[in-house]
Design an enzyme around this catalytic site. Structure first.
Site, short mmCIF file in Angstrom:
data_model
loop_
_atom_site.label_atom_id
_atom_site.label_comp_id
_atom_site.label_asym_id
_atom_site.label_seq_id
_atom_site.Cartn_x
_atom_site.Cartn_y
_atom_site.Cartn_z
N ARG A 35 0.81 -1.21 0.00
CA ARG A 35 0.00 0.00 0.00
C ARG A 35 0.85 1.27 0.00
NH1 ARG A 35 -4.88 -1.83 4.18
NH2 ARG A 35 -6.04 -3.03 2.62
N GLY A 378 -9.31 -9.02 -0.60
CA GLY A 378 -8.07 -9.33 0.09
C GLY A 378 -7.48 -10.69 -0.18
#
Length: 420
Positions: A35, A378
């Site tokens: 991220r 995810g």
């Protein structure tokens, strides 16, 4: 359309940017920087425009809830719990600032552990082009408050740190929080970063106007968490490929024997209604026709090949078999767009990972032939990373809940504030 950083003049401006740096931490060390890396193109672009300052804000876990869980576990285990040490290792943004500085090759000034309030003078006291990192926004209850007036208290403070708000935190775009959406009410200009732009560019058309045929691979454990997605995708999909634990709820709804497999009995009627809806739209529902099973849910469990849709009472399905994979391939070969959300087996266990790995390879092969391929959620993201195939997909989403809600056709607060 959403407005992006390229649509505004940034020179000499103070920029306040929401990033999603909610990364796994252990003892103050970043365990996975996906991220952080994803936000760097936007950060570099902003800095290259000659901004006065760039202030970054993010949450990092949920300090209060996570600390309570860790304390309870320590008490059960008869261990002492040091709150300050726990928070420092898991929830402080200072280690993130230091990590980002190394990635950027430029100092990132941490604004201090005393929270996000009262930082305007500190920010304006930095040299031109400075990058500042605020403390974890979720140390403030106002960040996630249900009442708009409460969220606005923090939002107004954060808005005072910038002339332009940039939201590049797709992973929290579905949250109506102070730093993700409320802040836009108090900043003159709100735009999206490149990561947010890319997520919207790939995910929104799947719901509104996909390149057809569209095939959706939907897996994971539970039907209940994917109902809205299944219903939304049925409007445009030529086929829904259903795998993972949730497939057994559909199989049981069809009268099949599922043994000890994971089944949501309270969702059997829902599964039946989705099967009926698919008939009306002409979409195919592709379920496992053979499987790899085991007597227990365990990484060391012995895999048992079952050449049938039915399972004996002593077995649970943990992966798809070769005939199922062949059927999936036939369907995927016809697709012009593929959306994949959720694994088709327990890929965390090596003995039951083959189905998910082969699906990842099929999707990668489709990408190479020009098919638009999007991986969202995810666990499916974790799968393509595990099998080193992420770079062979058109797009791998950084959002879990945000990806699901966008695919459900919902309007996401963090995206709506960036609309033109």
């Amino acid at each position: 359309m959403i407005k992006t950083v390229k649509s505004v003049d940034l020179q000499g401006k103070r920029v306040i940017m929401r990033v999603d740096f909610n990364v796994p931490m252990k003892d103050g060390v970043v365990q996975d920087d996906t991220r952080i890396t994803a936000a760097i193109p936007t950060i570099r672009y902003i800095l290259d425009q000659g901004v006065k300052s760039l202030t970054l804000m993010s949450h990092l876990g949920d300090p209060k809830k996570d600390a309570e869980k860790a304390r309870d576990k320590a008490e059960r285990d008869g261990k002492t719990f040091d709150y300050d040490q726990y928070i420092a290792g898991k929830h402080r943004m200072r280690p993130i600032a230091e990590y980002l500085a190394r990635k950027l090759g430029k100092p990132v000034v941490f604004a201090g552990e005393d929270g996000c309030y009262g930082k305007r003078a500190f920010i304006e006291g930095q040299s031109a082009g400075a990058v500042i990192m605020l403390e974890n926004t979720r140390f403030h209850k106002e960040e996630t408050a249900k009442e708009a007036a409460e969220r606005d208290k923090l939002a107004k403070e954060l808005a005072a740190y910038g002339d332009i708000f940039v939201n590049d935190a797709f992973g929290t775009a579905h949250r109506d929080h102070a730093s993700t959406a409320s802040i836009a009410k108090f900043v003159p200009v709100s735009v999206a970063g490149f990561l947010m732009e890319k997520e919207v560019q790939f995910l929104e058309p799947i719901v509104t106007s996909p390149v057809k045929p569209l095939v959706a691979i939907i897996g994971g454990a539970k039907v209940s968490s994917k109902i809205a997605v299944l219903e939304s995708l049925l409007k445009n999909a030529s086929a829904l490929v259903i795998g993972g634990g949730m497939a057994y709820t559909f199989l049981k709804a069809q009268g099949r024997q599922v043994g000890k497999s994971l089944v949501e009995d309270d969702q059997l009627d829902t599964a039946k209604s989705i099967l009926e809806a698919a008939k009306k739209t002409g979409a195919g529902i592709i379920l496992p026709v053979d499987q790899v099973a085991a007597e227990t849910f365990d990484a060391a469990a012995k895999p048992v090949a079952v050449d049938s849709q039915d399972l004996p009472d002593n077995l649970m399905g943990l992966d798809i078999g070769p005939k199922t994979l062949a059927e999936y391939k036939t369907v995927l070969d016809k697709a012009k767009t593929i959306i994949w959300n959720g694994p088709v087996g327990v890929f965390e266990f090596e003995a039951f990972a083959k189905g998910t790995e082969e699906i990842a390879k099929l999707v990668a092969a489709a990408t190479a032939k020009g098919t638009i391929t999007v991986v969202g959620g995810g666990d499916s993201v974790a799968a393509v990373n595990k099998f080193h195939l992420a770079d062979q997909m058109s797009h791998v989403s950084t959002g879990g809940g945000a990806s699901l809600e966008l695919l459900e056709g919902k309007k996401l607060p963090g995206i709506e504030v960036c609309r033109g």
